[in-house]
Design a protein around this motif. Structure first.
Motif, PDB file in Angstrom:
ATOM      1  N   ALA A 118      12.654  -1.623  16.570  1.00 46.87           N
ATOM      2  CA  ALA A 118      11.408  -0.935  16.220  1.00 46.87           C
ATOM      3  C   ALA A 118      11.535  -0.417  14.790  1.00 46.87           C
ATOM      4  CB  ALA A 118      11.137   0.223  17.186  1.00 46.87           C
ATOM      5  N   VAL A 119      10.580  -0.757  13.944  1.00 44.99           N
ATOM      6  CA  VAL A 119      10.625  -0.396  12.530  1.00 44.99           C
ATOM      7  C   VAL A 119       9.429   0.488  12.206  1.00 44.99           C
ATOM      8  CG1 VAL A 119       9.386  -2.495  11.861  1.00 44.99           C
ATOM      9  CG2 VAL A 119      10.767  -1.291  10.178  1.00 44.99           C
ATOM     10  N   ARG A 120       9.656   1.474  11.329  1.00 42.80           N
ATOM     11  CA  ARG A 120       8.602   2.355  10.827  1.00 42.80           C
ATOM     12  C   ARG A 120       8.806   2.569   9.337  1.00 42.80           C
ATOM     13  NH1 ARG A 120       8.808   7.674  14.349  1.00 42.80           N
ATOM     14  NH2 ARG A 120      11.010   7.329  13.888  1.00 42.80           N
ATOM     15  N   VAL A 121       7.692   2.740   8.627  1.00 44.79           N
ATOM     16  CA  VAL A 121       7.730   3.022   7.201  1.00 44.79           C
ATOM     17  C   VAL A 121       6.731   4.138   6.920  1.00 44.79           C
ATOM     18  CG1 VAL A 121       6.010   1.242   6.680  1.00 44.79           C
ATOM     19  CG2 VAL A 121       7.571   2.022   4.897  1.00 44.79           C
ATOM     20  N   ASP A 146       5.162   6.831   3.592  1.00 50.10           N
ATOM     21  CA  ASP A 146       5.118   7.216   2.189  1.00 50.10           C
ATOM     22  C   ASP A 146       5.002   8.723   2.015  1.00 50.10           C
ATOM     23  OD1 ASP A 146       2.593   7.599   3.143  1.00 50.10           O
ATOM     24  OD2 ASP A 146       1.558   6.616   1.485  1.00 50.10           O
ATOM     25  N   GLY A 147       5.256   9.469   3.064  1.00 49.68           N
ATOM     26  CA  GLY A 147       5.118  10.912   3.038  1.00 49.68           C
ATOM     27  C   GLY A 147       3.816  11.405   3.618  1.00 49.68           C
ATOM     28  N   GLU A 148       2.796  10.537   3.689  1.00 51.27           N
ATOM     29  CA  GLU A 148       1.499  10.903   4.246  1.00 51.27           C
ATOM     30  C   GLU A 148       1.098   9.984   5.395  1.00 51.27           C
ATOM     31  OE1 GLU A 148      -1.340  10.957   1.135  1.00 51.27           O
ATOM     32  OE2 GLU A 148      -0.316  12.501  -0.050  1.00 51.27           O
ATOM     33  N   LYS A 149       1.224   8.680   5.154  1.00 53.92           N
ATOM     34  CA  LYS A 149       0.838   7.701   6.157  1.00 53.92           C
ATOM     35  C   LYS A 149       2.079   7.044   6.754  1.00 53.92           C
ATOM     36  CE  LYS A 149      -3.547   8.294   5.239  1.00 53.92           C
ATOM     37  NZ  LYS A 149      -4.470   8.912   6.207  1.00 53.92           N
ATOM     38  N   ILE A 150       1.939   6.537   7.985  1.00 47.11           N
ATOM     39  CA  ILE A 150       3.037   5.883   8.707  1.00 47.11           C
ATOM     40  C   ILE A 150       2.506   4.594   9.315  1.00 47.11           C
ATOM     41  CG2 ILE A 150       4.692   6.050  10.608  1.00 47.11           C
ATOM     42  CD1 ILE A 150       4.748   9.037  10.239  1.00 47.11           C
ATOM     43  N   ASP A 151       3.294   3.545   9.200  1.00 44.79           N
ATOM     44  CA  ASP A 151       2.988   2.278   9.871  1.00 44.79           C
ATOM     45  C   ASP A 151       4.221   1.858  10.664  1.00 44.79           C
ATOM     46  OD1 ASP A 151       1.483   0.089  10.648  1.00 44.79           O
ATOM     47  OD2 ASP A 151       2.258  -1.170   9.025  1.00 44.79           O
ATOM     48  N   ALA A 152       3.987   1.320  11.836  1.00 42.36           N
ATOM     49  CA  ALA A 152       5.084   0.941  12.735  1.00 42.36           C
ATOM     50  C   ALA A 152       4.894  -0.491  13.185  1.00 42.36           C
ATOM     51  CB  ALA A 152       5.153   1.880  13.942  1.00 42.36           C
ATOM     52  N   GLY A 153       5.988  -1.103  13.583  1.00 39.51           N
ATOM     53  CA  GLY A 153       5.963  -2.475  14.069  1.00 39.51           C
ATOM     54  C   GLY A 153       7.242  -2.786  14.818  1.00 39.51           C
ATOM     55  N   SER A 154       7.391  -4.031  15.205  1.00 39.46           N
ATOM     56  CA  SER A 154       8.577  -4.477  15.946  1.00 39.46           C
ATOM     57  C   SER A 154       9.175  -5.684  15.250  1.00 39.46           C
ATOM     58  CB  SER A 154       8.211  -4.824  17.394  1.00 39.46           C
ATOM     59  OG  SER A 154       7.237  -5.852  17.422  1.00 39.46           O
ATOM     60  N   LEU A 155      10.500  -5.815  15.365  1.00 40.69           N
ATOM     61  CA  LEU A 155      11.239  -6.919  14.768  1.00 40.69           C
ATOM     62  C   LEU A 155      12.143  -7.540  15.822  1.00 40.69           C
ATOM     63  CD1 LEU A 155      12.313  -5.268  11.388  1.00 40.69           C
ATOM     64  CD2 LEU A 155      10.346  -6.764  11.782  1.00 40.69           C
ATOM     65  N   ARG A 156      12.510  -8.799  15.566  1.00 41.73           N
ATOM     66  CA  ARG A 156      13.397  -9.507  16.495  1.00 41.73           C
ATOM     67  C   ARG A 156      14.433 -10.269  15.667  1.00 41.73           C
ATOM     68  NH1 ARG A 156      10.905 -12.622  21.490  1.00 41.73           N
ATOM     69  NH2 ARG A 156      10.618 -10.419  22.000  1.00 41.73           N
ATOM     70  N   GLY A 194       0.815  -1.207   0.000  1.00 42.41           N
ATOM     71  CA  GLY A 194       0.000   0.000   0.000  1.00 42.41           C
ATOM     72  C   GLY A 194       0.848   1.256   0.000  1.00 42.41           C
ATOM     73  N   GLY A 195       0.194   2.365   0.273  1.00 42.64           N
ATOM     74  CA  GLY A 195       0.883   3.648   0.283  1.00 42.64           C
ATOM     75  C   GLY A 195       1.015   4.242  -1.098  1.00 42.64           C
ATOM     76  N   ARG A 196       1.489   5.453  -1.142  1.00 39.86           N
ATOM     77  CA  ARG A 196       1.671   6.182  -2.394  1.00 39.86           C
ATOM     78  C   ARG A 196       3.061   6.785  -2.406  1.00 39.86           C
ATOM     79  NH1 ARG A 196      -2.043  11.311  -3.340  1.00 39.86           N
ATOM     80  NH2 ARG A 196      -3.659   9.711  -3.351  1.00 39.86           N
ATOM     81  N   GLY A 197       3.755   6.596  -3.517  1.00 36.46           N
ATOM     82  CA  GLY A 197       5.075   7.190  -3.663  1.00 36.46           C
ATOM     83  C   GLY A 197       6.152   6.328  -3.030  1.00 36.46           C
ATOM     84  N   PRO A 198       7.398   6.801  -3.046  1.00 35.47           N
ATOM     85  CA  PRO A 198       8.514   6.039  -2.483  1.00 35.47           C
ATOM     86  C   PRO A 198       8.387   5.906  -0.971  1.00 35.47           C
ATOM     87  CG  PRO A 198       9.227   8.241  -3.078  1.00 35.47           C
ATOM     88  CD  PRO A 198       7.831   8.100  -3.612  1.00 35.47           C
ATOM     89  N   LEU A 199       8.835   4.774  -0.473  1.00 36.61           N
ATOM     90  CA  LEU A 199       8.755   4.496   0.960  1.00 36.61           C
ATOM     91  C   LEU A 199      10.067   4.872   1.637  1.00 36.61           C
ATOM     92  CD1 LEU A 199       6.982   1.007   0.921  1.00 36.61           C
ATOM     93  CD2 LEU A 199       5.947   3.276   1.090  1.00 36.61           C
ATOM     94  N   ARG A 200       9.945   5.299   2.857  1.00 39.16           N
ATOM     95  CA  ARG A 200      11.096   5.667   3.679  1.00 39.16           C
ATOM     96  C   ARG A 200      11.039   4.861   4.963  1.00 39.16           C
ATOM     97  NH1 ARG A 200      16.100   8.176   2.981  1.00 39.16           N
ATOM     98  NH2 ARG A 200      16.817   8.954   5.000  1.00 39.16           N
ATOM     99  N   TRP A 201      12.133   4.115   5.234  1.00 39.24           N
ATOM    100  CA  TRP A 201      12.163   3.236   6.388  1.00 39.24           C
ATOM    101  C   TRP A 201      13.017   3.850   7.489  1.00 39.24           C
ATOM    102  CZ3 TRP A 201       9.505  -1.444   6.459  1.00 39.24           C
ATOM    103  CH2 TRP A 201       9.000  -1.877   5.235  1.00 39.24           C
ATOM    104  N   SER A 202      12.739   3.419   8.693  1.00 38.04           N
ATOM    105  CA  SER A 202      13.585   3.766   9.838  1.00 38.04           C
ATOM    106  C   SER A 202      13.601   2.583  10.790  1.00 38.04           C
ATOM    107  CB  SER A 202      13.072   5.015  10.559  1.00 38.04           C
ATOM    108  OG  SER A 202      11.795   4.781  11.118  1.00 38.04           O
TER     109      SER A 202
END
Length: 257
Positions: free
Chosen positions: A137-140, A142-152, A96-104
């Motif tokens: 902790a991971v976040r992505v 698209d410039g408008e929306k943000i989704d977050a989650g956790s990784l191990r 989903g999302g629009r445009g290029p994604l940016r991760w952190s």
């Protein structure tokens, strides 16, 4: 038709009854009304498709919002395990999302691993294993929306050193000498070497005795040769005993207490 006698003259006069005049007026008005209704119907039918199209077609922003799926991270919480000293690469995925994604990625990454926020790649060669799983902790966005989650992430420490097989013996797996010696294979090897040594000395002694008898040498030389081989046998026995004692001591000291 009737004759007109007014004014002293005469002539023919055409006319009709009052009922005929009324019928003519009614027919004329009905015809005009039907024509008006027909014209109005044609106009309505011509404008109706445009009205339907304009009402059923949403605005551009509404279409884009309806077609766009919500931004969501697809990477599962448990990342593939890494092994210390071996290259590691994993790509984070989102839908989903629009445009290029940016991760952190927030958290202490193991030594040797790096994260690229533009591509979402976690790669590198971990230097050592982790005593416990690393929480990230991971976040992505698209410039408008943000989704977050956790990784191990878990990094295992390899027990055996990583070696590259030589070009003259490719594909030969390493021999687990330590495990074999711990299981008693070393004693079997020492005993086989002892038997081979004693058998070889016995063969040499028989050959020496046969050569001595054939040349009819003095008995003193044969006795001297027998003493020499007796000393050889004694040395082999002492070597076997020393190797057995050393193997016992090594197994005893290398075991965990």
């Amino acid at each position: 038709m009737r004759r007109n006698r007014r004014g002293g003259g005469s002539g023919l006069e055409f006319g009709g009854s009052g009922e005929d005049s009324f019928v003519a007026v009614v027919v004329t008005k009905l015809t005009g009304a039907l024509l008006f209704i027909l014209l109005l119907t044609m106009v309505i039918m011509a404008l109706l498709p445009k009205a339907v199209d304009s009402s059923s077609r949403p605005q551009d922003g509404g279409t884009a919002d309806a077609d766009r799926r919500p931004l969501k991270i697809l990477t599962p919480e448990g990342l593939p395990e890494a092994i210390a000293g071996r290259p590691y690469t994993v790509a984070l995925a989102a839908d989903g999302g629009r445009g290029p994604l940016r991760w952190s990625l927030d958290g202490a990454l193991p030594d040797g691993l790096a994260f690229d926020p533009d591509s979402g790649l976690l790669k590198g060669t971990p230097a050592k294993g982790t005593p416990q799983p690393v929480d990230l902790a991971v976040r992505v966005s698209d410039g408008e929306k943000i989704d977050a989650g956790s990784l191990r992430l878990v990094v295992y420490q390899s027990d055996a050193p990583l070696t590259t097989p030589a070009w003259w013996k490719p594909g030969i797996p390493p021999v687990p000498w330590r495990a074999w010696l711990d299981q008693g294979v070393g004693f079997l090897i020492v005993w086989l070497v002892h038997l081979v040594g004693m058998s070889t000395l016995a063969n040499f002694e028989r050959q020496t005795a046969a050569v001595g008898v054939a040349v009819e040498g003095p008995e003193g030389s044969i006795t001297l040769a027998s003493r020499r081989f007796a000393v050889y046998r004694l040395l082999v026995r002492l070597s076997t005993l020393s190797a057995t004692l050393a193997l016992i001591a090594w197994i005893w000291t290398s075991r965990p207490h």
